[in-house]
Design an enzyme around this catalytic site. Structure first.
Site, mmCIF file in Angstrom:
data_model
loop_
_atom_site.group_PDB
_atom_site.id
_atom_site.type_symbol
_atom_site.label_atom_id
_atom_site.label_comp_id
_atom_site.label_asym_id
_atom_site.label_seq_id
_atom_site.Cartn_x
_atom_site.Cartn_y
_atom_site.Cartn_z
ATOM 1 N N HIS A 184 0.857 5.147 1.384
ATOM 2 C CA HIS A 184 0.149 5.983 2.359
ATOM 3 C C HIS A 184 0.826 7.355 2.389
ATOM 4 O O HIS A 184 2.050 7.429 2.458
ATOM 5 C CB HIS A 184 0.197 5.321 3.744
ATOM 6 C CG HIS A 184 -0.579 6.081 4.766
ATOM 7 N ND1 HIS A 184 -1.962 6.098 4.792
ATOM 8 C CD2 HIS A 184 -0.171 6.881 5.770
ATOM 9 C CE1 HIS A 184 -2.355 6.872 5.789
ATOM 10 N NE2 HIS A 184 -1.296 7.359 6.399
ATOM 11 N N SER A 198 4.836 6.808 2.352
ATOM 12 C CA SER A 198 5.431 5.515 2.711
ATOM 13 C C SER A 198 4.776 4.420 1.891
ATOM 14 O O SER A 198 3.562 4.424 1.694
ATOM 15 C CB SER A 198 5.169 5.202 4.200
ATOM 16 O OG SER A 198 5.590 6.255 5.037
ATOM 17 N N ASP A 255 -2.520 0.606 8.221
ATOM 18 C CA ASP A 255 -1.318 1.390 7.912
ATOM 19 C C ASP A 255 -0.160 1.041 8.842
ATOM 20 O O ASP A 255 0.710 1.879 9.120
ATOM 21 C CB ASP A 255 -1.612 2.911 7.973
ATOM 22 C CG ASP A 255 -2.688 3.319 6.989
ATOM 23 O OD1 ASP A 255 -2.760 2.720 5.904
ATOM 24 O OD2 ASP A 255 -3.475 4.230 7.303
ATOM 25 N N ASN A 301 0.851 -1.179 0.000
ATOM 26 C CA ASN A 301 0.000 0.000 0.000
ATOM 27 C C ASN A 301 0.888 1.231 0.000
ATOM 28 O O ASN A 301 2.007 1.194 0.528
ATOM 29 C CB ASN A 301 -0.882 0.019 1.255
ATOM 30 C CG ASN A 301 -1.792 1.233 1.318
ATOM 31 O OD1 ASN A 301 -2.400 1.623 0.305
ATOM 32 N ND2 ASN A 301 -1.879 1.868 2.480
HETATM 33 C C1 GAR Z 1 -2.606 9.073 -2.862
HETATM 34 O O1 GAR Z 1 -2.137 10.281 -2.325
HETATM 35 C C2 GAR Z 1 -2.414 7.932 -1.874
HETATM 36 O O2 GAR Z 1 -1.239 8.058 -1.108
HETATM 37 C C3 GAR Z 1 -3.627 8.108 -1.003
HETATM 38 O O3 GAR Z 1 -4.663 8.418 -1.885
HETATM 39 C C4 GAR Z 1 -4.134 9.113 -3.023
HETATM 40 C C5 GAR Z 1 -4.583 8.400 -4.267
HETATM 41 O O4 GAR Z 1 -4.252 9.139 -5.419
HETATM 42 N N1 GAR Z 1 -3.899 6.913 -0.255
HETATM 43 C C6 GAR Z 1 -4.426 6.888 0.952
HETATM 44 O O5 GAR Z 1 -4.745 7.899 1.557
HETATM 45 C C7 GAR Z 1 -4.579 5.506 1.541
HETATM 46 N N2 GAR Z 1 -5.044 5.573 2.897
HETATM 47 P P1 GAR Z 1 -4.266 8.426 -6.837
HETATM 48 O O6 GAR Z 1 -5.634 7.758 -7.002
HETATM 49 O O7 GAR Z 1 -4.099 9.563 -7.815
HETATM 50 O O8 GAR Z 1 -3.144 7.458 -6.892
#
Ligand code: GAR
Length: 196
Positions: free
Chosen positions: A109, A136, A145, A107
């Site tokens: 995060h 991360s 997480d 994942n």
């Molecule tokens: C990213 O910033 C990722 O790190 C976050 O969601 C966004 C997705 O963007 N993930 C989380 O918050 C997980 N808990 P994307 O759809 O453009 O890749």
């Protein structure tokens, strides 16, 4: 060649970064992009990249998380992935699903774990007066997480930053970090990577 399924809920920019990295001598290839949200921007992007897509709308299952995950698993069974990459996949998975994929699921995060698990990470980092933020990549375990960190990238928090301006600084680092970690992971290397 390792087979990678990427799970998304939104715009899928990390999915695109991962998919575009899996070429040439990369030890893995994308075999599926799976969304739990109908019309998620990432689905169209995956189709444009020629990657098979699937949709399992969690709303169809109400509060029945086991049934939702059985439907996820059924889509995964069709493509037999070796590795699952959560990339902006915004559903919490149950211990049963996670343990069946443990050691094979990553994942990304948007915080410097173990700081700021959960949501609103950038606002919380700014609120806390932190000098830096980042992202991360970690292995997914039953603890939200909380799995072993495989890589981190850091950016400064600047005066006047909002959650949005900070997110815009972190996201390009996500797009560098996640592909770099996946490449190592697919080759069996779990040593933590630090960027820049
Ligand atoms: C990213 O910033 C990722 O790190 C976050 O969601 C966004 C997705 O963007 N993930 C989380 O918050 C997980 N808990 P994307 O759809 O453009 O890749």
């Amino acid at each position: 060649m390792k087979r990678v399924a990427i799970l998304i809920s939104g715009s899928g920019s990390n999915m695109v970064a991962l998919a575009e990295s899996m070429v040439g001598d990369h030890p893995a290839r994308p075999v599926l992009v799976l969304s739990n949200v109908p019309g998620a921007g990432g689905l169209a992007k995956a189709e444009a990249l020629g990657i098979p897509t699937a949709l399992v709308d969690h709303k169809r299952f109400g509060k029945d998380r086991a049934a939702f995950e059985a439907a996820l698993q059924a889509e995964l069974d069709k493509v037999q992935p070796d590795i699952l990459c959560l990339a902006g996949f915004m559903r919490v998975l149950t211990e049963g699903f996670v343990s069946s994929w443990e050691g094979r699921m990553l994942n990304i995060h948007p915080s410097l774990l173990p700081k700021y698990r959960g949501l609103n990470t950038h606002a919380r980092a700014i609120e806390a007066g932190d000098a830096e933020a980042g992202c991360s990549v970690h292995e997914v375990t039953a603890e939200l997480d909380g799995g072993p960190v495989l890589g981190q990238a850091r950016v400064p928090i600047l005066q006047g930053d909002t959650a949005d301006t900070l997110a815009a600084r972190v996201l390009p680092m996500e797009h560098r970090l996640y592909p770099a970690v996946l490449r190592r992971y697919a080759a069996g290397d779990r040593t933590p990577l630090h960027l820049p």
